[in-house]
Design an enzyme around this catalytic site. Structure first.
Site, PDB file in Angstrom:
ATOM      1  N   ASN A   3     -19.352 -26.925  15.185  1.00  0.00           N
ATOM      2  CA  ASN A   3     -17.967 -26.575  14.869  1.00  0.00           C
ATOM      3  C   ASN A   3     -17.095 -27.624  15.549  1.00  0.00           C
ATOM      4  O   ASN A   3     -16.878 -27.585  16.755  1.00  0.00           O
ATOM      5  CB  ASN A   3     -17.666 -25.174  15.405  1.00  0.00           C
ATOM      6  CG  ASN A   3     -16.245 -24.741  15.109  1.00  0.00           C
ATOM      7  OD1 ASN A   3     -15.433 -25.515  14.600  1.00  0.00           O
ATOM      8  ND2 ASN A   3     -15.931 -23.505  15.439  1.00  0.00           N
TER       9      ASN A   3
ATOM     10  N   ARG B 144     -19.313 -26.047  10.318  1.00  0.00           N
ATOM     11  CA  ARG B 144     -18.197 -25.190   9.933  1.00  0.00           C
ATOM     12  C   ARG B 144     -17.084 -26.073   9.385  1.00  0.00           C
ATOM     13  O   ARG B 144     -16.690 -27.053  10.025  1.00  0.00           O
ATOM     14  CB  ARG B 144     -17.690 -24.424  11.138  1.00  0.00           C
ATOM     15  CG  ARG B 144     -16.438 -23.667  10.825  1.00  0.00           C
ATOM     16  CD  ARG B 144     -15.946 -22.899  12.008  1.00  0.00           C
ATOM     17  NE  ARG B 144     -14.758 -22.165  11.630  1.00  0.00           N
ATOM     18  CZ  ARG B 144     -13.630 -22.160  12.336  1.00  0.00           C
ATOM     19  NH1 ARG B 144     -13.552 -22.842  13.458  1.00  0.00           N
ATOM     20  NH2 ARG B 144     -12.590 -21.472  11.924  1.00  0.00           N
TER      21      ARG B 144
ATOM     22  N   HIS C 145     -11.734 -16.965   8.212  1.00  0.00           N
ATOM     23  CA  HIS C 145     -12.686 -16.111   8.959  1.00  0.00           C
ATOM     24  C   HIS C 145     -13.750 -15.519   8.042  1.00  0.00           C
ATOM     25  O   HIS C 145     -14.342 -14.468   8.348  1.00  0.00           O
ATOM     26  CB  HIS C 145     -11.985 -14.916   9.656  1.00  0.00           C
ATOM     27  CG  HIS C 145     -11.127 -15.278  10.825  1.00  0.00           C
ATOM     28  ND1 HIS C 145      -9.964 -14.598  11.132  1.00  0.00           N
ATOM     29  CD2 HIS C 145     -11.258 -16.228  11.774  1.00  0.00           C
ATOM     30  CE1 HIS C 145      -9.427 -15.120  12.227  1.00  0.00           C
ATOM     31  NE2 HIS C 145     -10.193 -16.112  12.627  1.00  0.00           N
TER      32      HIS C 145
ATOM     33  N   ARG D 246       0.084 -16.745  17.210  1.00  0.00           N
ATOM     34  CA  ARG D 246       0.685 -16.836  15.872  1.00  0.00           C
ATOM     35  C   ARG D 246       1.396 -15.534  15.534  1.00  0.00           C
ATOM     36  O   ARG D 246       0.905 -14.445  15.848  1.00  0.00           O
ATOM     37  CB  ARG D 246      -0.393 -17.087  14.815  1.00  0.00           C
ATOM     38  CG  ARG D 246      -1.022 -18.452  14.907  1.00  0.00           C
ATOM     39  CD  ARG D 246      -1.998 -18.674  13.738  1.00  0.00           C
ATOM     40  NE  ARG D 246      -3.073 -19.523  14.176  1.00  0.00           N
ATOM     41  CZ  ARG D 246      -4.358 -19.320  13.900  1.00  0.00           C
ATOM     42  NH1 ARG D 246      -4.736 -18.299  13.142  1.00  0.00           N
ATOM     43  NH2 ARG D 246      -5.270 -20.142  14.342  1.00  0.00           N
TER      44      ARG D 246
ATOM     45  N   GLU E  17     -20.728 -15.908  13.977  1.00  0.00           N
ATOM     46  CA  GLU E  17     -20.443 -16.885  12.920  1.00  0.00           C
ATOM     47  C   GLU E  17     -21.506 -17.978  12.894  1.00  0.00           C
ATOM     48  O   GLU E  17     -21.865 -18.475  11.836  1.00  0.00           O
ATOM     49  CB  GLU E  17     -19.041 -17.471  13.136  1.00  0.00           C
ATOM     50  CG  GLU E  17     -17.966 -16.437  12.823  1.00  0.00           C
ATOM     51  CD  GLU E  17     -16.588 -16.799  13.367  1.00  0.00           C
ATOM     52  OE1 GLU E  17     -16.374 -16.639  14.587  1.00  0.00           O
ATOM     53  OE2 GLU E  17     -15.744 -17.241  12.582  1.00  0.00           O
TER      54      GLU E  17
END
Ligand code: ADP
Length: 397
Positions: free
Chosen positions: A10, A89, A178, A239, A383
């Site tokens: 990633n 990823r 996601h 956020r 993940e």
């Protein structure tokens, strides 16, 4: 053939996270992080864990390729010399990628072409892929997209009520992110519950630093809270999630703010951090709330109410509800957030068993509802394993 090993990468703009997944072993054979890379930084370093031991090494001034050149031999050694593939990823696959894909020069061009949709992420992801290809040209490599799982959204869920040309000519629509996490935990929830994935319906709440919700029917994403960018939807660490789309024009006119300033405020200074004035970290906020901090208390209330509102809205996409799934650092660990969120969802027939909820932390999975309410599950996300599973599925038999 013995159990295969996949290296999962990633790659961010100044970091590379990696993990080695063996198809028959739980956990990671080796995992680690290279940080402060690509910045000509003397403090750049590599940290990793293998067999419970922690290691670190300085990588002064390292760029992405140099960091990967340090990571790959560690991974090969941990794999006993047998590495079978690399899974990368990639944040944005646009409408082009509804599934994971083997990396070819066409795939690279397509990921590059998607950069305007994810200007911070896709170029960084590409750097990792290009460095890995240069170092390991013969190894099969696969791109796994955060957006791909949501390509099953029906048009009424992915279109914005904006002029059609913006969608047609510029790809302005809801994509969602996601995806690997929502997919992984919903498949696991079906296994735990003894239901067939292709005959089940779930609401998922991935609550990490970024947060999103998803409605999944028969293994397919039907709606999700994030949109064109990962800014839409629920409240996150820094956020804002949903705000009035008129806000940007208001700030520009009333305060003379530039687009860059507004963008930075919404992405990096809002959410839990903005509301609390204290921290983006839920652990710190829970502690501050217990100590009577008003901002932390408010941030937690807004976070849970808006999360519940998003889940209730997504229930429109379900034929029935087989269960609500909590995951991500907050979802897996915070009994308080789960309790406060579910308390807003009585109309979905959701109620928690207080003791079961309190007991489910630190990587435990389990059902935490009070009978006979609809199921509520805590499922730790993974993940990296989902990326490895996708990579394995694309290797030659
Ligand atoms: P990322 O999205 O970066 O992978 P994580 O999934 O690790 O992030 O989630 C990070 C969030 O999880 C942080 O807000 C952190 O405070 C929260 N978290 C981790 N452990 C706990 C805990 N025991 N109680 C409450 N929140 C927690």
């Amino acid at each position: 053939m013995g159990a295969r090993n996949i290296l999962v990468i990633n790659c961010g703009s100044s970091s590379i996270k990696f993990a080695l997944v063996n198809e028959q072993r739980d956990g990671f054979v080796i995992q680690g992080l290279a940080e402060r890379i690509g910045l000509n930084d003397a403090e750049a370093r590599l940290r990793w864990q293998c067999n419970g031991d922690k290691h670190a090494r300085a990588l002064p001034q390292a760029d992405h390729k140099q960091a990967l050149a340090a990571i790959l031999p560690l991974a090969v050694e941990a794999a006993g010399g047998a590495l079978h593939g690399i899974g990368h990823r990639v944040v944005h696959g646009g409408e082009r990628f509804a599934q994971s894909t083997r990396i070819t020069s066409e795939t690279l061009d397509a990921i590059r072409a998607m950069a305007p949709l994810a200007p911070l992420h896709n170029p960084a992801n590409l750097q990792g892929i290009e460095a890995a290809l240069a170092l390991f040209a013969d190894l099969p490599q696969v791109a796994v997209f955060d957006t791909a799982f949501h390509q099953t959204l029906p048009e009424h869920a992915y279109r914005y009520a904006l002029p059609e040309a913006l969608y047609r000519d510029h790809g302005v629509r809801r994509y969602g992110f996601h995806g690997t996490s929502h997919q992984y935990v919903s498949v696991r929830a079906a296994q735990i519950s003894g239901l067939a994935v292709d005959n089940s319906a779930w609401l998922t709440a991935h609550l990490g630093n970024g947060c999103s919700t998803c409605a999944i029917v028969n293994g397919q994403s039907q709606d999700t809270s994030m949109g064109l960018t990962p800014l839409e939807g629920v409240v996150m660490g820094t956020r804002s999630g949903d705000v009035d789309p008129g806000l940007a024009a208001h700030l520009a006119r009333a305060l003379g703010w530039s687009l860059d300033k507004i963008d930075a405020m919404l992405n990096r200074e809002s959410g839990l951090l903005g509301l609390s004035g204290l921290s983006n970290d839920m652990r710190s906020l829970e502690q501050a709330r217990a100590d009577g901090h008003a901002g932390a208390t408010l941030a937690i209330e807004v976070f849970c109410y808006r999360l519940a509102k998003s889940l209730a809205a997504l229930s429109c996409a379900l034929p029935q509800l087989d269960g609500l799934i909590f995951t991500g650092g907050i979802g897996e660990n915070s009994a308080l957030i789960r309790a406060k969120t579910v308390a807003h969802l009585r109309l979905l027939n959701l109620q928690l068993d207080e003791a079961a909820n309190l007991a489910c932390t630190g990587g435990a999975e389990g059902e935490i509802q009070r009978a006979p309410s609809a199921r509520v599950l805590v499922v730790p996300t993974n993940e990296e394993r989902q990326i490895a599973l996708d990579t394995l599925a694309l290797l030659e038999p």
